[in-house]
Design a protein around this motif. Structure first.
Motif, short mmCIF file in Angstrom:
data_model
loop_
_atom_site.label_atom_id
_atom_site.label_comp_id
_atom_site.label_asym_id
_atom_site.label_seq_id
_atom_site.Cartn_x
_atom_site.Cartn_y
_atom_site.Cartn_z
N LEU A 36 79.35 69.59 -77.53
CA LEU A 36 78.88 68.30 -77.02
C LEU A 36 77.65 67.83 -77.77
O LEU A 36 76.75 68.63 -78.07
CB LEU A 36 78.55 68.42 -75.53
N HIS A 37 77.61 66.54 -78.05
CA HIS A 37 76.46 65.94 -78.71
C HIS A 37 75.26 65.86 -77.77
O HIS A 37 74.11 66.02 -78.18
CB HIS A 37 76.86 64.53 -79.20
N ALA A 38 75.52 65.63 -76.52
CA ALA A 38 74.48 65.54 -75.50
C ALA A 38 75.06 66.00 -74.18
O ALA A 38 76.24 65.76 -73.88
CB ALA A 38 73.96 64.11 -75.37
N ALA A 39 74.24 66.68 -73.37
CA ALA A 39 74.72 67.18 -72.09
C ALA A 39 73.55 67.75 -71.31
O ALA A 39 72.44 67.92 -71.83
CB ALA A 39 75.79 68.25 -72.28
N ASP A 74 68.21 70.26 -67.20
CA ASP A 74 67.58 69.24 -68.01
C ASP A 74 68.66 68.78 -68.98
O ASP A 74 69.80 69.26 -68.92
CB ASP A 74 66.36 69.82 -68.74
N THR A 75 68.35 67.89 -69.88
CA THR A 75 69.35 67.41 -70.82
C THR A 75 68.90 67.62 -72.26
O THR A 75 67.70 67.62 -72.55
CB THR A 75 69.64 65.92 -70.61
N PHE A 76 69.87 67.84 -73.13
CA PHE A 76 69.59 67.87 -74.56
C PHE A 76 70.36 66.74 -75.24
O PHE A 76 71.39 66.27 -74.73
CB PHE A 76 69.97 69.22 -75.18
N LEU A 77 69.86 66.32 -76.37
CA LEU A 77 70.51 65.32 -77.20
C LEU A 77 70.34 65.75 -78.65
O LEU A 77 69.22 65.70 -79.18
CB LEU A 77 69.91 63.93 -76.98
N ALA A 78 71.41 66.23 -79.25
CA ALA A 78 71.33 66.69 -80.65
C ALA A 78 70.97 65.53 -81.56
O ALA A 78 71.55 64.45 -81.48
CB ALA A 78 72.66 67.31 -81.07
N LYS A 79 70.00 65.78 -82.43
CA LYS A 79 69.51 64.75 -83.34
C LYS A 79 69.86 65.12 -84.77
O LYS A 79 69.96 66.29 -85.11
CB LYS A 79 68.00 64.58 -83.17
N TYR A 287 72.17 69.26 -87.02
CA TYR A 287 72.31 68.36 -85.88
C TYR A 287 71.96 69.15 -84.62
O TYR A 287 72.83 69.77 -84.01
CB TYR A 287 73.74 67.84 -85.82
N THR A 288 70.68 69.14 -84.22
CA THR A 288 70.23 70.04 -83.16
C THR A 288 69.24 69.36 -82.22
O THR A 288 68.71 68.29 -82.49
CB THR A 288 69.54 71.28 -83.76
N ASP A 289 68.99 70.04 -81.11
CA ASP A 289 67.88 69.71 -80.23
C ASP A 289 67.30 71.02 -79.73
O ASP A 289 68.03 71.92 -79.31
CB ASP A 289 68.35 68.86 -79.05
#
Length: 306
Positions: A36-39, A74-79, A287-289
């Motif tokens: 997932l790119h964000a979750a 909490d949420t992450f969003l890979a950048k 592509y990480t967070d």
């Protein structure tokens, strides 16, 4: 410009090269691959680790007890982080092969990506609320309390998460100071030289990772001023490499594994030709967070040296 193509062979070499760099970021915040790119992600709840059912004997014809986790998130969003290095076709001819040129450019690009990751993880470490500064600096000639300082920090972390921290991150200068520290050398007989990393780990009872690279810390356009990524500090944490989403870790590097992301190794490399500038181009991409998972699993020391 031709389409950038993922280079699997170069990516494999890049993964091994990144692991060889004198950096601590991927050890403090181990990579967790995600599709997932964000979750939302699990924030560690100590009760899930310390509340151990002790009556787990099953009666005949009854079900087994089940683990019940208390969840917060909490949420992450890979950048998208990346850098490219073009190799002019005239320069390309100076290498033994195109692959040799690709590999040279890859190493420079990967180091930039890795150092940027290191800085992001270092900033997480500096942001913890459990902190101290040694009363007697660790490079003092006498009366240091290095073992006591670290034991006090271990006790704080253990009280927060239920286990003893397993990783001590040191800048190169601090590590060097500890190898010469009279207090630590006093644990060994007939030790006139410096202590080895293994000897330090035996005394301090924790794995040590050293972050040693210097970078230019001056503003762009100013005279170069080399400094450490980590400087006059130390960080104690509980960190483990695991694919378990709920596992105890101070922090994780959420790595997006999609074809357009970093791939399963945590970094990807692309190569292509750009005829407009008569060059071959090597791209390194991540592509990480990076997110704190268990804030209680970290302890930060500032101003540890004179």
């Amino acid at each position: 410009m031709k389409t950038p193509l993922l280079n699997p062979l170069l990516t494999g070499i890049a993964t091994r090269y990144m692991a060889s760099l004198p950096l601590a970021g991927r050890r403090i915040a181990p990579v967790l691959n995600t599709q997932l790119h964000a979750a939302a992600y699990y924030v560690f709840d100590t009760s899930n680790f310390t509340d151990i059912p002790t009556d787990i004997r099953r009666a005949p014809s009854t079900g087994f007890k089940r683990v019940k986790s208390r969840l917060s998130d909490d949420t992450f969003l890979a950048k998208d982080y990346g850098i490219e290095e073009p190799i002019d076709k005239m320069e390309l001819a100076m290498y033994a092969s195109i692959f040799a040129a690709d590999r040279s450019a890859m190493e420079r690009a990967i180091r930039i990506v890795a150092i940027n990751h290191e800085i992001r993880v270092r900033n997480l470490a500096r942001g913890v609320t459990q902190t101290a500064s040694p009363g007697v600096k660790w490079n003092a000639a006498a009366n240091t309390t290095i073992v006591q300082d670290l034991q006090a920090a271990k006790d704080v972390i253990r009280a927060q998460i239920g286990v003893v921290p397993n990783l001590l991150t040191l800048p190169y200068d601090v590590y060097t100071a500890l190898t010469h520290a009279p207090e630590l050398k006093g644990y060994y007989t007939n030790t006139d030289g410096i202590l080895t990393k293994q000897m330090l780990e035996n005394v301090l009872q924790v794995e040590i990772v050293v972050s040693g690279d210097l970078i230019n810390t001056a503003a762009e356009g100013q005279a170069a001023d080399l400094g450490g990524i980590w400087d006059d500090e130390a960080f104690l944490s509980y960190s483990q490499e695991t694919a378990d989403l709920k596992a105890l870790n101070f922090a994780r590097t959420f790595n997006w594994t999609a074809a357009g992301g970093s791939g399963p190794s945590g970094v990807s490399t692309f190569t292509y030709d750009q005829d407009e500038i008569d060059s071959r181009v090597v791209r390194a991409r991540q592509y990480t967070d990076e997110k704190v998972v268990a804030a209680g699993a970290g302890y930060y020391f500032s101003n540890v040296l004179n």
